[in-house]
Design a protein around this motif. Structure first.
Motif, PDB file in Angstrom:
ATOM      1  N   LEU A  29       1.306  -0.966   0.039  1.00 29.44           N
ATOM      2  CA  LEU A  29       0.224   0.221   0.454  1.00 29.44           C
ATOM      3  C   LEU A  29       0.948   1.567   0.141  1.00 29.44           C
ATOM      4  O   LEU A  29       0.389   2.502  -0.115  1.00 29.44           O
ATOM      5  CB  LEU A  29      -1.080   0.024   1.019  1.00 29.44           C
TER       6      LEU A  29
ATOM      7  N   VAL B  18       1.435   2.140  -3.082  1.00 20.69           N
ATOM      8  CA  VAL B  18       0.532   3.318  -4.436  1.00 20.69           C
ATOM      9  C   VAL B  18      -0.467   4.474  -3.999  1.00 20.69           C
ATOM     10  O   VAL B  18      -0.391   5.434  -4.500  1.00 20.69           O
ATOM     11  CB  VAL B  18      -1.549   2.226  -3.439  1.00 20.69           C
TER      12      VAL B  18
ATOM     13  N   THR C 232      -1.024   1.280  -8.962  1.00 23.76           N
ATOM     14  CA  THR C 232      -2.541   0.929  -8.338  1.00 23.76           C
ATOM     15  C   THR C 232      -2.493  -0.094  -7.595  1.00 23.76           C
ATOM     16  O   THR C 232      -1.871  -1.155  -6.994  1.00 23.76           O
ATOM     17  CB  THR C 232      -3.011   0.567  -9.917  1.00 23.76           C
ATOM     18  N   LEU C 233      -3.518  -0.352  -7.087  1.00 24.50           N
ATOM     19  CA  LEU C 233      -4.193  -1.025  -5.988  1.00 24.50           C
ATOM     20  C   LEU C 233      -4.197  -2.493  -6.898  1.00 24.50           C
ATOM     21  O   LEU C 233      -3.981  -3.091  -6.587  1.00 24.50           O
ATOM     22  CB  LEU C 233      -5.714  -0.672  -5.410  1.00 24.50           C
TER      23      LEU C 233
ATOM     24  N   GLY D 275      -6.184   9.362  -0.718  1.00 24.10           N
ATOM     25  CA  GLY D 275      -5.382   8.716  -1.185  1.00 24.10           C
ATOM     26  C   GLY D 275      -5.543   7.591  -1.186  1.00 24.10           C
ATOM     27  O   GLY D 275      -5.840   6.169  -2.444  1.00 24.10           O
TER      28      GLY D 275
ATOM     29  N   ARG E  15      -9.516   7.036  -2.669  1.00 26.40           N
ATOM     30  CA  ARG E  15      -9.433   6.601  -4.204  1.00 26.40           C
ATOM     31  C   ARG E  15      -8.966   5.816  -4.928  1.00 26.40           C
ATOM     32  O   ARG E  15      -8.841   5.521  -5.896  1.00 26.40           O
ATOM     33  CB  ARG E  15      -8.457   8.087  -5.138  1.00 26.40           C
ATOM     34  N   ALA E  16      -7.350   5.152  -4.521  1.00 27.99           N
ATOM     35  CA  ALA E  16      -6.962   3.579  -4.715  1.00 27.99           C
ATOM     36  C   ALA E  16      -8.070   2.665  -4.636  1.00 27.99           C
ATOM     37  O   ALA E  16      -8.353   1.802  -5.874  1.00 27.99           O
ATOM     38  CB  ALA E  16      -6.027   3.543  -4.097  1.00 27.99           C
TER      39      ALA E  16
ATOM     40  N   GLU F 201     -10.894   3.028  -7.828  1.00 28.24           N
ATOM     41  CA  GLU F 201     -10.322   3.363  -8.984  1.00 28.24           C
ATOM     42  C   GLU F 201     -10.074   1.825  -8.960  1.00 28.24           C
ATOM     43  O   GLU F 201      -9.609   1.317 -10.552  1.00 28.24           O
ATOM     44  CB  GLU F 201      -9.351   4.432  -9.395  1.00 28.24           C
ATOM     45  N   MET F 202     -10.132   1.076  -8.280  1.00 26.41           N
ATOM     46  CA  MET F 202      -9.786  -0.762  -8.041  1.00 26.41           C
ATOM     47  C   MET F 202     -10.818  -1.501  -9.677  1.00 26.41           C
ATOM     48  O   MET F 202     -11.871  -1.221  -9.490  1.00 26.41           O
ATOM     49  CB  MET F 202     -10.249  -1.227  -6.582  1.00 26.41           C
TER      50      MET F 202
END
Length: 289
Positions: free
Chosen positions: A72, A75, A81-82, A115, A118-119, A122-123
């Motif tokens: 993490l 990320v 990204t995640l 953050g 958001r991660a 957007e997964m």
């Protein structure tokens, strides 16, 4: 990017069951409960993800003997990204690894908190059930993760400090954050009666001082096979599937998989994310409003 638009992207993921596993005290077997329940649900064909939310002292990957190259912290640093850091665990469960020995991850800054949210927003990976293995204690991050989840499992064991620390966590969540329903797992008990007595000890104080509803959802027996499984870096349901603790974890996994997902806010992953944002209000720039 507008935060709300990021959350709206999760419509394909919006029937995710979010369960936080906490306990207040360390050493109650919380991570073992999380992973074995996750494994039991994944074995049923559920798409299960485990978030190691002990962000500064991560141990999920170590317990499973997984090789992790990114976590993490990468990320949050914007390096990936995640989806890039997810590693596969037993029965196909997905693990989101955190970092260990990094002080800055223990308490995220407002900008890092955004953050993280958001991660998740957007997964692209599809998930049915998200299990959040929180840190010990009652830090802001523990409270954020637990109060944002749809269901909270409080793990207790037969130690006086376990009951007092569980009560402290329940008290803060109920009085300060409006969380009133808790599911209790009595772990490492010598008998069903011992588990019921542990639950009774906890409900005696919660019923007297708090307006909360507790439910005993499992009594997991003390099992010497568990230590052997940990040494093998395997789940007990995998290494010793017929052992008493393994059977209890499978039963709990079956039960947890059937818990309903409410249609009101709180039952979708997007609301989990939005709830994480709400303490206190945080802007994209990381300034407190």
């Amino acid at each position: 990017m507008d935060q709300a638009s990021g959350l709206r992207k999760m419509r394909t993921n919006n029937r995710v069951k979010v369960i936080a596993v906490s306990g207040g005290k360390g050493g109650v077997g919380k991570t073992n409960v999380t992973l074995n329940v996750a494994g039991a649900m994944a074995a049923q064909g559920k798409r299960v993800m485990v978030l190691d939310a002990d962000l500064g002292l991560a141990n999920v990957d170590v317990m499973l003997g997984l090789r992790v190259h990114r976590n993490l912290s990468h990320v949050l640093a914007g390096e990936c990204t995640l989806d890039d850091i997810i590693v596969e665990g037993p029965y196909g469960m997905m693990i989101v690894p955190a970092t260990s020995g990094t002080q800055s991850m223990v308490e995220l800054s407002p900008a890092q908190h955004v953050g993280l949210i958001r991660a998740f927003s957007e997964m692209k990976t599809q998930v049915d059930i998200l299990l959040v293995d929180t840190a010990a204690g009652i830090s802001d991050m523990v409270l954020s993760f637990t109060r944002a989840a749809q269901d909270i499992m409080i793990v207790v064991c037969d130690e006086p400090t376990s009951i007092t620390d569980a009560y402290a966590l329940i008290k803060i969540l109920s009085k300060d954050h409006g969380v009133f329903r808790f599911k209790v797992v009595a772990n490492m008990v010598r008998s069903l009666r011992e588990g019921q007595e542990l639950y009774a000890k906890l409900t005696r104080v919660t019923d007297r001082f708090l307006d909360t509803s507790l439910e005993l959802v499992a009594c997991v027996p003390y099992d010497t096979n568990l230590r052997a499984a940990v040494r093998k870096q395997k789940l007990i349901i995998e290494a010793f599937p017929k052992s008493p603790a393994a059977l209890a974890f499978r039963a709990l996994g079956n039960k947890a998989a059937s818990w309903p997902i409410p249609h009101q806010p709180g039952g979708h992953l997007e609301f989990f994310l939005e709830n994480l944002l709400q303490k206190p209000a945080i802007t994209e720039e990381g300034a407190r409003e």
